[in-house]
Write a protein that holds these residues in place. Structure first.
Motif, PDB file in Angstrom:
ATOM      1  N   ARG A  97      24.698  64.817 153.175  1.00 17.26           N
ATOM      2  CA  ARG A  97      25.034  65.984 154.005  1.00 17.26           C
ATOM      3  C   ARG A  97      24.157  67.168 153.632  1.00 17.26           C
ATOM      4  NH1 ARG A  97      31.392  66.799 153.726  1.00 17.26           N
ATOM      5  NH2 ARG A  97      31.240  65.236 152.084  1.00 17.26           N
ATOM      6  N   ALA A  98      23.955  67.359 152.326  1.00 18.83           N
ATOM      7  CA  ALA A  98      23.089  68.445 151.862  1.00 18.83           C
ATOM      8  C   ALA A  98      21.643  68.195 152.283  1.00 18.83           C
ATOM      9  CB  ALA A  98      23.192  68.574 150.346  1.00 18.83           C
ATOM     10  N   LEU A  99      21.190  66.947 152.208  1.00 17.31           N
ATOM     11  CA  LEU A  99      19.832  66.611 152.609  1.00 17.31           C
ATOM     12  C   LEU A  99      19.629  66.836 154.101  1.00 17.31           C
ATOM     13  CD1 LEU A  99      17.215  65.446 151.395  1.00 17.31           C
ATOM     14  CD2 LEU A  99      18.022  63.176 152.081  1.00 17.31           C
ATOM     15  N   GLY A 100      20.678  66.579 154.879  1.00 15.92           N
ATOM     16  CA  GLY A 100      20.579  66.775 156.321  1.00 15.92           C
ATOM     17  C   GLY A 100      20.383  68.223 156.727  1.00 15.92           C
ATOM     18  N   LYS A 101      20.778  69.149 155.860  1.00 12.96           N
ATOM     19  CA  LYS A 101      20.624  70.569 156.176  1.00 12.96           C
ATOM     20  C   LYS A 101      19.172  71.037 156.054  1.00 12.96           C
ATOM     21  CE  LYS A 101      25.352  71.811 154.904  1.00 12.96           C
ATOM     22  NZ  LYS A 101      26.226  72.633 154.035  1.00 12.96           N
ATOM     23  N   ILE A 102      18.314  70.185 155.516  1.00 11.76           N
ATOM     24  CA  ILE A 102      16.904  70.543 155.394  1.00 11.76           C
ATOM     25  C   ILE A 102      16.162  70.319 156.709  1.00 11.76           C
ATOM     26  CG2 ILE A 102      14.753  70.029 154.156  1.00 11.76           C
ATOM     27  CD1 ILE A 102      16.420  69.149 151.795  1.00 11.76           C
ATOM     28  N   VAL A 103      16.609  69.347 157.489  1.00 11.75           N
ATOM     29  CA  VAL A 103      15.872  68.969 158.697  1.00 11.75           C
ATOM     30  C   VAL A 103      16.285  69.848 159.876  1.00 11.75           C
ATOM     31  CG1 VAL A 103      15.588  66.604 157.910  1.00 11.75           C
ATOM     32  CG2 VAL A 103      17.568  67.180 159.290  1.00 11.75           C
ATOM     33  N   PRO A 104      15.330  70.239 160.728  1.00 16.30           N
ATOM     34  CA  PRO A 104      15.656  71.107 161.867  1.00 16.30           C
ATOM     35  C   PRO A 104      16.568  70.456 162.890  1.00 16.30           C
ATOM     36  CG  PRO A 104      13.378  70.368 161.983  1.00 16.30           C
ATOM     37  CD  PRO A 104      13.888  69.961 160.639  1.00 16.30           C
ATOM     38  N   ALA A 105      16.578  69.111 162.955  1.00 19.73           N
ATOM     39  CA  ALA A 105      17.420  68.428 163.941  1.00 19.73           C
ATOM     40  C   ALA A 105      18.889  68.785 163.761  1.00 19.73           C
ATOM     41  CB  ALA A 105      17.223  66.911 163.840  1.00 19.73           C
ATOM     42  N   THR A 106      19.319  68.943 162.525  1.00 17.15           N
ATOM     43  CA  THR A 106      20.720  69.291 162.248  1.00 17.15           C
ATOM     44  C   THR A 106      21.075  70.627 162.867  1.00 17.15           C
ATOM     45  OG1 THR A 106      20.690  68.066 160.168  1.00 17.15           O
ATOM     46  CG2 THR A 106      22.405  69.746 160.427  1.00 17.15           C
ATOM     47  N   TRP A 107      20.231  71.616 162.639  1.00 15.47           N
ATOM     48  CA  TRP A 107      20.518  72.973 163.130  1.00 15.47           C
ATOM     49  C   TRP A 107      20.294  73.077 164.627  1.00 15.47           C
ATOM     50  CZ3 TRP A 107      23.165  75.133 159.538  1.00 15.47           C
ATOM     51  CH2 TRP A 107      22.901  74.833 158.202  1.00 15.47           C
ATOM     52  N   GLY A 108      19.303  72.347 165.141  1.00 16.87           N
ATOM     53  CA  GLY A 108      19.090  72.339 166.589  1.00 16.87           C
ATOM     54  C   GLY A 108      20.275  71.757 167.325  1.00 16.87           C
TER      55      GLY A 108
END
Length: 238
Positions: free
Chosen positions: A189-200
């Motif tokens: 979950r923490a690693l996913g916050k690095i990628v822009p796809a999560t925030w997009g």
């Protein structure tokens, strides 16, 4: 300015004839949408609420991370770069024209998903159309920024393919478009916050602006612009 606009228009027309761009910006994302859209909505009817957003995130990520970088390597990793220098053409022109051309293509692909999803899968439309496409534009800009860095930094197509896949696959698996992020272990979950796809995905799923979801993308975009500037200076010296 007229020369610049002509260059962007020419690049867009060339990209239309490009098989690699056709595959990464249209064929694969739309086929994935056609197949997975039916699967998602059959397994989980609630997926209709965010089907447009999730399929769009996948398509944009593929076009930006896998479609754009090889085209940049063809310019900056070949004799085309020398032709730019010999004719006094700014090195950034190739990057900017390809960036804008890819931006247009990804917006068209996203609009196709937006139009077809409610008809084919009874997907829910975003409540605020201008807001949705505004946030989509931000997400595309950031994703293409990362693709630009990859294309400028790599000289080998083989190495570029490996690195692009290493970024693309986690972007899809950890962003929440395939399954809820709550199902992931804390580390992922923490690693996913690095990628822009999560925030997009979060931005496009909201009906109003949440600054907490926008700032990470703004930060990533600023970093990619800075890195592109450094890489272009390096290429100018080489």
């Amino acid at each position: 300015m007229n020369a610049f606009l002509y260059g962007v228009g020419l690049q867009w027309r060339l990209d239309i004839r490009s098989k690699s761009l056709l595959v990464t910006c249209y064929v694969v994302p739309l086929l994935f949408f056609a197949v997975m859209g039916g699967i998602f909505t059959s397994v989980n009817p609630a997926a209709k609420d965010t089907l447009i957003q999730s399929m769009t995130v996948m398509g944009v990520s593929m076009g930006a991370l896998i479609g754009l970088p090889p085209s940049l390597v063809e310019i900056y990793g070949s004799d085309i770069k020398k032709a730019y220098k010999a004719n006094g053409v700014p090195l950034y022109l190739g990057l900017v024209s390809m960036y804008l051309s890819a931006f247009i293509h990804l917006m068209i692909m996203s609009a196709i998903i937006y139009v077809i999803a409610p008809i084919a899968f009874d997907a829910a439309l975003p409540e605020n159309l201008p807001f949705y496409f505004g946030m989509l534009a931000v997400f595309i800009a950031v994703s293409l920024g990362i693709g630009s860095v990859l294309g400028l930094a790599m000289k080998s197509q083989a190495k570029l393919t490996m690195i692009s896949q290493l970024i693309f696959l986690p972007s899809i698996m950890l962003s929440g478009i395939m399954f809820p992020v709550e199902m992931l272990p804390g580390f992922f979950r923490a690693l996913g916050k690095i990628v822009p796809a999560t925030w997009g995905y979060l931005l496009m799923s909201d009906n109003s602006l949440v600054l907490g979801n926008l700032w990470p993308l703004a930060g990533i975009l600023a970093v990619t612009v800075f890195l592109c500037g450094l890489l272009l200076k390096r290429l100018k010296v080489d």
